[in-house]
Design an enzyme around this catalytic site. Structure first.
Site, PDB file in Angstrom:
ATOM      1  N   ASP B  92      -0.220  -9.549   3.240  1.00 18.69           N
ATOM      2  CA  ASP B  92       0.125 -10.937   2.920  1.00 18.69           C
ATOM      3  C   ASP B  92       0.183 -11.818   4.171  1.00 18.69           C
ATOM      4  OD1 ASP B  92       2.843 -10.598   4.035  1.00 18.69           O
ATOM      5  OD2 ASP B  92       3.214  -9.408   2.244  1.00 18.69           O
ATOM      6  N   ASP B 143      -9.097   1.497   7.026  1.00 17.98           N
ATOM      7  CA  ASP B 143      -8.024   2.444   6.783  1.00 17.98           C
ATOM      8  C   ASP B 143      -7.175   2.619   8.046  1.00 17.98           C
ATOM      9  OD1 ASP B 143      -6.931   4.752   5.053  1.00 17.98           O
ATOM     10  OD2 ASP B 143      -7.389   5.723   6.956  1.00 17.98           O
ATOM     11  N   GLY B 144      -5.869   2.473   7.897  1.00 17.38           N
ATOM     12  CA  GLY B 144      -4.971   2.563   9.044  1.00 17.38           C
ATOM     13  C   GLY B 144      -5.021   3.924   9.743  1.00 17.38           C
ATOM     14  N   ASP B 161       3.943  -1.936   7.450  1.00 19.75           N
ATOM     15  CA  ASP B 161       4.420  -2.750   6.323  1.00 19.75           C
ATOM     16  C   ASP B 161       3.688  -2.276   5.085  1.00 19.75           C
ATOM     17  OD1 ASP B 161       5.229  -4.672   4.546  1.00 19.75           O
ATOM     18  OD2 ASP B 161       3.930  -6.237   5.354  1.00 19.75           O
ATOM     19  N   SER B 163       3.440  -0.547   1.009  1.00 26.81           N
ATOM     20  CA  SER B 163       4.094  -0.541  -0.291  1.00 26.81           C
ATOM     21  C   SER B 163       4.914   0.750  -0.399  1.00 26.81           C
ATOM     22  CB  SER B 163       3.052  -0.669  -1.406  1.00 26.81           C
ATOM     23  OG  SER B 163       1.975   0.210  -1.190  1.00 26.81           O
TER      24      SER B 163
END
Lengths: 303, 303
Positions: B92, B143-144, B161, B163
């Protein structure tokens, strides 16, 4: 949304518009209309039993300890010698249970207006109603206003465990009520009232605090986490006749062993301090009680 | 309960069984299924716009500041010189917005796997997505895990951060992920991950913290009030490569004027300290990470 539908109870109120907490219900254990309010006890799926008055969650077995401990030990631990305590409201017995744990407390008077809440709690919420059977307690089923008018300069601490400021409890958040509590206190006395949350009712919190500030030489606001209360937080408004009271710094600090033997699960001296530590937006709301034009400072406003 | 019915959105998940927060909805602004998740943006009646991923509230305009400020400034203010920051997730843009405010931060890399979350946020949540347009930020849509595997010893602070630990995010709460973050850090580096709440997922919180403790010489858990997250609280798990890091005591303390100019509405140094102060039951849960047999210590248990 309906309040009880398809196995869920939903809490709806004008005090927290646009949001609603729902608890899954296994069984409605009790439902009645007393002379004062609708009383309901639910067996929830994940939060133990819940007491609902006029559609508002008063406590659940899962998290009531946080509220009851904090509304009791915040004022008790700010007083150097809290021997006589008055509880106004608190019909489930949980605050009496906590206050009775404090070793300095010699006598507790409790005034609850609704005998049915007491009876229902004794039947369905024995882990809270155990407070009613403590030898320190004298229970009076009558109006808190009338009781205090007849008891001048008697108490070291007055705790008001009320429902929210809609309907019958509105008068417990007004300046006249703070004056009445002041009159009921002995010198150096302290009051603590349920005070709402800055996340949903910031104007109301600021107003209640300003009434307290107008009545007492020292006043403060604190909060605690209680997941089943609206926004997951609940606040407390404290006032002291002793202008030197530093609410953040408890004069009575219990050791971990003492806290353990009192079965405290939320409160300790560090949590006491942290409870008076406000997020910046809340600091502004609360400091605006001396400057009402700043008061419309809700968390949703952009800065 | 259905998730969207009669003008209310209800959040239901196995992570917090038996409870559900509902928000009143004025309009469903957007709804799509990306390659990774269901994305929905709601115009709520009282909480501004809300971003919902796979049925879970990620943020609302009314209280996102609390979460975004805390997950950013807790680790940043524990690091003596946080020049390079990696954000994993945070689609976000709100965390980037906050991290960019810190005057020491020179470069932010952000890795978000779902381009659609970024696009939707830019369109509907500009007050958060403003973070994406900051000149300090380099945004990587990938992808992290893969990104970190290719970036060894580069960052002073890594913020995750994510979900909640259901579905695709589960791997971000495992020990292998903490090892990967450790490898991505420069000496003295610090990590901070969204860590759930002890009120609903105490076992999960304890487990995540124990992974962090197994990976870093210093580790801690903190929490903040965020009314639209389950139970009204959210936690953070922090780890440091510097064994002398005292998470409770920020090495960087901003003045009120500095905080004001950064438009911080939740964070200050006192709140930083308070965030690491646990209720007694939570202390027990978290200290039991070194003694797993004590871990089943949920708030609802009687003591």
């Amino acid at each position: 949304m309906d309040s009880l539908k398809k196995g869920w109870f939903s809490e709806l109120n004008e005090l927290w518009p646009g949001m609603s907490l729902s608890l899954q219900v296994e069984e409605v254990l009790h439902k009645e209309k007393s002379s004062y309010q609708d009383i309901m006890v639910l067996q929830t799926k994940s939060h133990g039993k819940a007491l609902i008055l006029d559609g508002i969650i008063q406590c659940t077995e899962s998290d009531e300890f946080a509220y009851q401990e904090m509304i009791s030990f915040l004022p008790l631990c700010c007083h150097p010698s809290p021997k006589r305590v008055l509880i106004v409201g608190g019909g489930d017995g949980g605050v009496a249970r906590e206050v009775a744990k404090h070793p300095d407390v010699e006598r507790i008077d409790q005034v609850e207006i609704d005998a049915q809440v007491i009876e229902v709690s004794k039947k369905f919420l024995p882990s809270m109603a155990v407070g009613f059977s403590h030898p320190k307690l004298s229970l009076h089923v009558e109006d808190g206003f009338k009781f205090m008018q007849q008891h001048e300069h008697e108490f070291d601490v007055v705790i008001t465990d009320s429902s929210d400021p809609v309907g019958p409890a509105v008068s417990l958040f007004q300046e006249s009520y703070f004056s009445l509590m002041r009159r009921a206190l002995r010198p150096g006395g302290i009051v603590c009232s349920q005070g709402g949350t800055v996340w949903a009712n910031s104007e109301h919190v600021a107003q209640t605090l300003s009434h307290c500030q107008a009545t007492f030489p020292a006043a403060a606001y604190a909060y605690a986490a209680v997941p089943t209360y609206p926004t997951g937080q609940i606040g407390f408004v404290l006032g002291s006749l002793d202008e030197n009271t530093k609410f953040r710094d408890p004069v009575r600090k219990f050791s971990d062993d003492e806290l353990e033997s009192m079965h405290l699960r939320y409160y300790n001296s560090d949590i006491h301090q942290a409870a008076f530590t406000m997020p910046r937006f809340a600091q502004k709301i609360l400091s605006s009680t001396s400057n009402p034009s700043d008061r419309n400072n809700n968390p949703g406003d952009s800065s």
